[in-house]
Design a protein around this motif. Structure first.
Motif: not given
Length: 452
Positions: A276-287
């Motif tokens: 979950q936390i790794r996917t949230n990091i990926d989402l912020v990187k995409l933002d």
């Protein structure tokens, strides 16, 4: 899932004592093992169902984002009645001069009362960096909702297991208290007979009555606690309140602690919280990537086909010879030049958010290791306490048996029997408290290891 409706004569005694006959006759009896309860909960628990629905929303979000890169076609139909045709002013000279007017301008009306347009417009994005980033972000969000669903299912399994065990423990305690009550009732009958024969004093009878009344009060409390734990189990698995649960597994079947040693040595699997936390990091990187590509120009194309008509009267507007064709084809290039540094500020925010989430990831990793260590220690201590309480219960049973034999043979006192019975009841209560703690500690360790 094996969820069957059974006849009411299979209802356990404890809940027959809780529910009135009229209430029982109106209920449906659902037979569930622990695994069946978990499967039922994953289909009917509110949190589990909402998590599953959230994954459907994420799938629709991916489709929505993908559609933005496809041609966008819109139709438009306009009808206009010019109640007062606008006036256009020209100098009162040359071809528009009006010799009868004293004004230096000439007001003229250009237009007709009725106009209509039928048009079809198509637009196609050719290049937009944020589109491709957004499509990737939508897919990543779909992954996040899947991890959220798994986390919800793990939490549901944990709550159902603990609620199921709570019902069984309370029911077992109820059976022990009923056995204690029967034992005291038998002792009271014998003591009354001895009192009437003049072999014991009134105080001996009173002691046993006090003990019996305390047991009755405790029995009422445990019956209420069992009813509450049953209702809690219904809520956890999503079973309607008008259904009755018949638990097919006993505490002895679930009290299998033979695999504890291998469980204690197991390293476990990857916890979903890390995903979950790794996917949230990926989402912020995409933002962050999306805010960066905002500096890149965007290119799109458009095409319009339309038919226009005009008339003085409505009845003639639909005549074919009044309609004329128009068509437009073009492109649009949007070049960002200066936005007051707003994109730069958003990029800085994204970079800080990534650092925050990376700190959280390290904290979660440390926390998971702490949970594993703490759960192993708690389970080890709970098993040690369970072993001690089991021995104490057997000793208390033996003490009570010997005290009663001595009393019946006239070499022991009534007070000694009452005290032994009280000690036995306390030992039994302590044993089942320790057993519940050990079973719950096992569930906690399974969750900490990621194998629940």
């Amino acid at each position: 899932m094996k969820t069957t409706i059974k006849m009411l004569f299979r209802i356990p005694i404890v809940l027959m004592a809780i529910l009135s006959p009229l209430h029982l006759s109106a209920q449906k009896v659902v037979e569930l093992s622990l695994e069946e309860s978990i499967r039922y909960a994953l289909e009917n628990n509110v949190d589990a169902k909402n998590a599953q629905l959230e994954t459907l929303i994420a799938k629709a979000t991916v489709i929505e984002r993908r559609s933005q890169g496809l041609p966008q076609i819109n139709g438009n139909v306009d009808f206009t009645y010019n109640a007062a045709i606008p006036v256009v002013f020209f100098p009162n000279e040359g071809p528009f001069a009006d010799p009868n007017s004293e004004l230096d301008v000439v007001p003229l009306r250009f237009g007709v009362p009725l106009t209509s347009t039928v048009a079809v417009q198509a637009t196609q994005m050719i290049f937009d960096g944020s589109y491709f980033v957004g499509l990737q972000a939508a897919k990543t969000y779909k992954m996040l909702t899947e991890y959220d669903r798994l986390k919800s299912e793990i939490d549901v399994k944990e709550r159902v297991k603990k609620a199921y065990l709570s019902v069984l423990i309370n029911d077992q305690r109820r059976q022990l208290i009923e056995a204690n009550l029967n034992r005291l009732e038998s002792l009271l009958t014998e003591t009354n007979a001895l009192f009437e024969a003049g072999f014991v004093e009134k105080i001996d009878v009173s002691r046993i009555k006090v003990q019996r009344n305390n047991i009755k009060t405790e029995l009422d409390k445990i019956i209420a606690a069992t009813a509450i734990s049953v209702e809690l189990l219904k809520i956890q698995i999503g079973l309607p309140s008008d259904h009755f649960i018949y638990l097919t597994q006993t505490l002895d079947e679930l009290n299998d602690l033979t695999d504890i040693q291998s469980l204690m040595e197991l390293e476990g699997s990857r916890r979903v919280e890390l995903d979950q936390i790794r996917t949230n990091i990926d989402l912020v990187k995409l933002d962050l990537k999306n805010n960066t590509v905002q500096y890149i120009p965007r290119l799109s194309a458009f095409a319009t086909y339309q038919r226009n008509a005009a008339a003085q009267q409505f009845g003639t507007l639909m005549e074919n010879e009044r309609w004329f064709t128009g068509a437009f084809i073009g492109g649009s290039l949007s070049i960002p030049i200066f936005d007051g540094l707003s994109k730069s500020a958003r990029i800085q925010q994204n970079r800080v958010q990534i650092k925050q989430l990376e700190n959280q990831e390290r904290f979660i990793q440390d926390n998971i290791q702490l949970e594993k260590f703490q759960s192993r220690v708690n389970l080890k201590n709970s098993l040690a306490a369970l072993e001690v309480q089991a021995e104490n219960m057997e000793l208390a049973k033996e003490v009570f048996r010997m005290a009663r034999i001595k009393y019946e043979e006239g070499v022991g006192s009534n007070l000694e029997v009452v005290e032994a019975d009280s000690a036995l009841k306390e030992a039994e209560t302590n044993y089942f408290t320790a057993l519940y703690d050990a079973l719950i500690a096992k569930v906690d360790l399974e969750k900490a290891l990621g194998i629940l």
